[in-house]
Design a protein around this motif. Structure first.
Motif, mmCIF file in Angstrom:
data_model
loop_
_atom_site.group_PDB
_atom_site.id
_atom_site.type_symbol
_atom_site.label_atom_id
_atom_site.label_comp_id
_atom_site.label_asym_id
_atom_site.label_seq_id
_atom_site.Cartn_x
_atom_site.Cartn_y
_atom_site.Cartn_z
ATOM 1 N N ALA A 312 0.829 -1.210 0.000
ATOM 2 C CA ALA A 312 0.000 0.000 0.000
ATOM 3 C C ALA A 312 0.862 1.258 0.000
ATOM 4 O O ALA A 312 0.531 2.238 -0.666
ATOM 5 C CB ALA A 312 -0.938 -0.008 1.204
ATOM 6 N N LEU A 313 1.975 1.242 0.725
ATOM 7 C CA LEU A 313 2.715 2.482 0.958
ATOM 8 C C LEU A 313 4.089 2.528 0.311
ATOM 9 O O LEU A 313 4.642 3.612 0.161
ATOM 10 C CB LEU A 313 2.881 2.689 2.465
ATOM 11 N N ASP A 314 4.662 1.382 -0.014
ATOM 12 C CA ASP A 314 5.993 1.342 -0.593
ATOM 13 C C ASP A 314 6.989 2.138 0.247
ATOM 14 O O ASP A 314 7.557 3.130 -0.214
ATOM 15 C CB ASP A 314 5.958 1.880 -2.034
ATOM 16 N N ARG B 236 0.708 10.408 -2.957
ATOM 17 C CA ARG B 236 1.701 9.573 -2.314
ATOM 18 C C ARG B 236 2.296 8.615 -3.324
ATOM 19 O O ARG B 236 1.597 7.789 -3.885
ATOM 20 C CB ARG B 236 0.994 8.801 -1.184
ATOM 21 N N ARG B 237 3.575 8.748 -3.609
ATOM 22 C CA ARG B 237 4.216 7.892 -4.607
ATOM 23 C C ARG B 237 4.808 6.649 -3.977
ATOM 24 O O ARG B 237 4.881 5.620 -4.594
ATOM 25 C CB ARG B 237 5.353 8.653 -5.280
ATOM 26 N N GLY B 238 5.252 6.758 -2.748
ATOM 27 C CA GLY B 238 6.007 5.692 -2.124
ATOM 28 C C GLY B 238 7.481 5.879 -2.422
ATOM 29 O O GLY B 238 7.860 6.597 -3.339
ATOM 30 N N PHE B 239 8.326 5.202 -1.638
ATOM 31 C CA PHE B 239 9.766 5.395 -1.760
ATOM 32 C C PHE B 239 10.259 4.996 -3.142
ATOM 33 O O PHE B 239 11.133 5.642 -3.713
ATOM 34 C CB PHE B 239 10.480 4.586 -0.678
ATOM 35 N N GLY B 240 9.689 3.936 -3.698
ATOM 36 C CA GLY B 240 10.108 3.502 -5.028
ATOM 37 C C GLY B 240 9.038 3.716 -6.075
ATOM 38 O O GLY B 240 9.094 3.123 -7.144
ATOM 39 N N GLY B 241 8.034 4.536 -5.762
ATOM 40 C CA GLY B 241 6.964 4.823 -6.717
ATOM 41 C C GLY B 241 5.910 3.745 -6.806
ATOM 42 O O GLY B 241 5.056 3.774 -7.688
ATOM 43 N N ALA B 242 5.919 2.793 -5.893
ATOM 44 C CA ALA B 242 5.006 1.658 -6.002
ATOM 45 C C ALA B 242 3.904 1.684 -4.952
ATOM 46 O O ALA B 242 3.331 0.645 -4.628
ATOM 47 C CB ALA B 242 5.795 0.354 -5.920
ATOM 48 N N ALA B 243 3.578 2.843 -4.418
ATOM 49 C CA ALA B 243 2.491 2.915 -3.436
ATOM 50 C C ALA B 243 1.167 2.576 -4.100
ATOM 51 O O ALA B 243 0.947 2.886 -5.268
ATOM 52 C CB ALA B 243 2.432 4.310 -2.819
ATOM 53 N N GLY B 244 0.287 1.927 -3.351
ATOM 54 C CA GLY B 244 -1.052 1.609 -3.855
ATOM 55 C C GLY B 244 -1.155 0.304 -4.601
ATOM 56 O O GLY B 244 -2.239 -0.082 -5.027
#
Lengths: 388, 388
Positions: A312-314, B236-244
DNA sequence: CAAATATTGCTATGGAGTTTACAAAGTACG
DNA sequence: CGTACTTTGTAAACTCCATAGCAATATTTG
């Protein structure tokens, strides 16, 4: 896009902004010379000089007269942030214990008070114990309630905006307790109630193993599993304060995960239910086959909920904390392995370094955040305890 | 705690800040008098007057001379933000189509270009089609690439910091495509590549159904499920862009959810696999029993992944968007019902109002965000296309 | 047509930061 | 031990910005 405040700035505000800039440069630093401050802030030396003297006369800074000088040139006067101008309190109200930390504005803990409480204590006696230990802590630290600038209390269960735990809490009878109001009668400063997992996450970023990270999933692992999320460097509460409660989803096996440890075959009957997990971890460390299996099953279940949060959050980092983090040596490797199977992008997995104090430390940090926010929005007048 | 920049402010910066304040007050507003600006910004009228004239001479604003005045007193000159000083482009590169929107700095779409692409097109021909349609859009709008201040492109699959979709993407052969670099040869301005779900979420908050919300879980529902997260008003992108990307977790049934629709008994063989879902939704609306069952199973699976996101983030609103949002009338009620069983705190559930343009609109918004960020950090010089 | 109202333009004033200059207080070295 | 050098502390001159107040101007209203 965040709604920006539309407000013009005049010269007095300019001075205020620059004063705050100097305060920021001064904080968490050893005593600093005017020249150093000038180069850090980009302001001119005379400007910083005037500002620094203003900070001294208003009580935000103190002068350190030059001692033995080590370099060439005239020894410089140094300025230091007056961290003792105010103090904050962080509290952890757990099932078995209450822990109170009292710290100055730099977050240096100046007094600690701890007391155990019966796990099945009713709300009234738990509150009474809290009042007592708070009073004792203040007394022993030579402070009064009016010296305190902010108080934060950590409790289990999601906390809503008004500081209540109406959705759910494992503390007996605690649903109806209005802790914020209770403490507001004892303090004039802001009082914040927050979920323990969220506070522990804050602590881990402040003084723990995740100081370098801005995107953190923190796992509070114990007989109950919880999570605290820090996203873009900011603690995430959620709209109703229930962020991170992934454990409520049955498809994710957090509710049942610890039972693998409790029901592990071979736990002696003399070991109580609260200590079973510790026994199993020790047995696994000694090579006990059943214990190793139980730990592996536990980790497998923990990994599913963790994977849900990671997907969900990466995040950059997953921190394994809480009571079971003492057994991180057994958990980290298999957790890493299981997680890798489930997620798209693998975060780092680290063990908490703060142990049992993490919730109270995080409470301190949140109280300091509250103070900072006031400071940097309201402006710098004389340092006095803020009122609600 | 976010790391704050320690930087002092001098008088020229003060003027700049106040100029930016006036620009902010001017944007997305009808033409405004100096007096109105003064009261909004809190600055004095003479100060605003000087600033406004400066904005006109530098090209950021235009003067609207008083026409028929409606109130008593001397009619006031009015100032208007010159939204046509620059333009941005938002692109949606989908499986079947490419959509390009060209808008001014206020986000008014001044030109639209759409073109269908074969779903199995190889990367080279897809890129060629993109180049063509971009060129055509610029030409038809009477602009050149150097008039464009920012370009954002939405693609399926998680996008990393460098704009690549190395982790995963359903577009054939797209893993190795470096879209950002490809477009950088055609534009001198910043080029951003971003995940389509995230962009659609931005659009929904900008001009869709979630304008009032700061904490949003956006579901892009179609033959593939995805999610975009807006937390505290920020994408929200996430640290590596993989959020969600919760759909990657098998315990959550997003991968298989749409297959309930595709494999529904009774779909005529004349209906292709891409249109099966639409047929099932229509049949369900007509009371077809098998179709209703298929929809219910679909929703049940969608609800699990959604519940994971809701529990993790505790949003204010869940927006059901994507291709299937046309059938939101069938989905919303059961989704609400299923979700309620699974979560701790129930968010609102709303249907998307933007339809097929949402990704390109969100791309526009992100491009505008990029422009704004430069504007409000670098400062106001003459309005020209920024360079990387 | 005159009074009332609101805007525009202009000048004087004060506050804040910068630059420049110079005295003061140390160290380094012959 | 004395001179040269370096850095700090402080004051004065200057620039820039916002404000306050006043006069001039344009329009509506009675």
């Amino acid at each position: 896009m965040t709604e920006q405040v539309i407000a013009g700035t005049d010269l007095s505000r300019l001075r205020e902004l620059n004063s705050l800039t100097v305060v920021r440069a001064l904080r968490d630093q050893p005593p600093t010379t005017v020249t150093e401050l000038a180069s850090v802030t980009g302001l001119s030396r005379p400007a910083v000089d005037v500002i620094a003297q203003g900070l001294v006369s208003s009580g935000w800074a103190t002068v350190v007269e030059p001692g033995g000088s080590s370099t060439v040139g005239r020894p410089a006067r140094r300025y230091r942030f007056r961290a003792t101008a105010g103090h904050v309190i962080g509290v952890d109200v757990g099932g078995h214990k209450i822990l109170v930390l009292l710290a100055d504005l730099d977050g240096n803990v100046v007094h600690t008070a701890r007391r155990s409480v019966a796990a099945d204590a009713d709300p009234a006696s738990r509150l009474a114990a809290l009042d007592e230990i708070l009073a004792a802590c203040l007394r022993d630290a030579g402070k009064t309630a009016s010296d305190i600038w902010a108080v934060t209390v950590g409790v289990t269960g999601p906390v809503d905006a008004s500081g209540k735990t109406t959705l759910f809490t494992p503390l007996p009878g605690w649903q109806t307790v209005d802790l914020a109001t209770h403490l507001s009668d004892r303090f004039t400063c802001p009082v914040i109630v927050e979920n323990d997992c969220k506070l522990a996450a804050l602590a881990e970023r402040w003084r723990g193993t995740a100081r370098d990270a801005n995107d953190i999933v923190f796992l509070l692992a114990g007989m109950r599993m919880g999570a605290g999320l820090i996203i873009d460097g900011v603690l995430r509460r959620g709209f109703g304060g229930a962020a991170g409660e992934i454990g409520a989803l049955k498809a994710v096996k957090w509710l049942t995960a610890p039972s693998h440890l409790q029901r592990c075959p071979g736990v002696p009957p003399t070991v109580g239910p609260d200590d079973a997990a510790a026994w199993v971890f020790n047995a696994a460390r000694d090579g006990n086959r059943d214990a190793r299996t139980a730990v592996n099953r536990y980790v497998k279940d923990v990994a599913i909920g963790t994977a849900a949060l990671v997907l969900a959050l990466d995040p950059q980092v997953v921190v394994f904390g809480g009571g079971f983090s003492r057994s991180a040596d057994l958990v980290l490797e298999p957790l890493h392995r299981e997680l890798r199977k489930l997620v798209l992008r693998m975060p780092e997995v680290r063990a908490s370094t703060l142990g049992a104090d993490s919730v109270a430390l995080g409470a301190l940090r949140l109280a300091l955040n509250e103070v900072d926010q006031r400071l940097f929005s309201v402006g710098l007048s004389a340092p006095v305890a803020p009122r609600r």
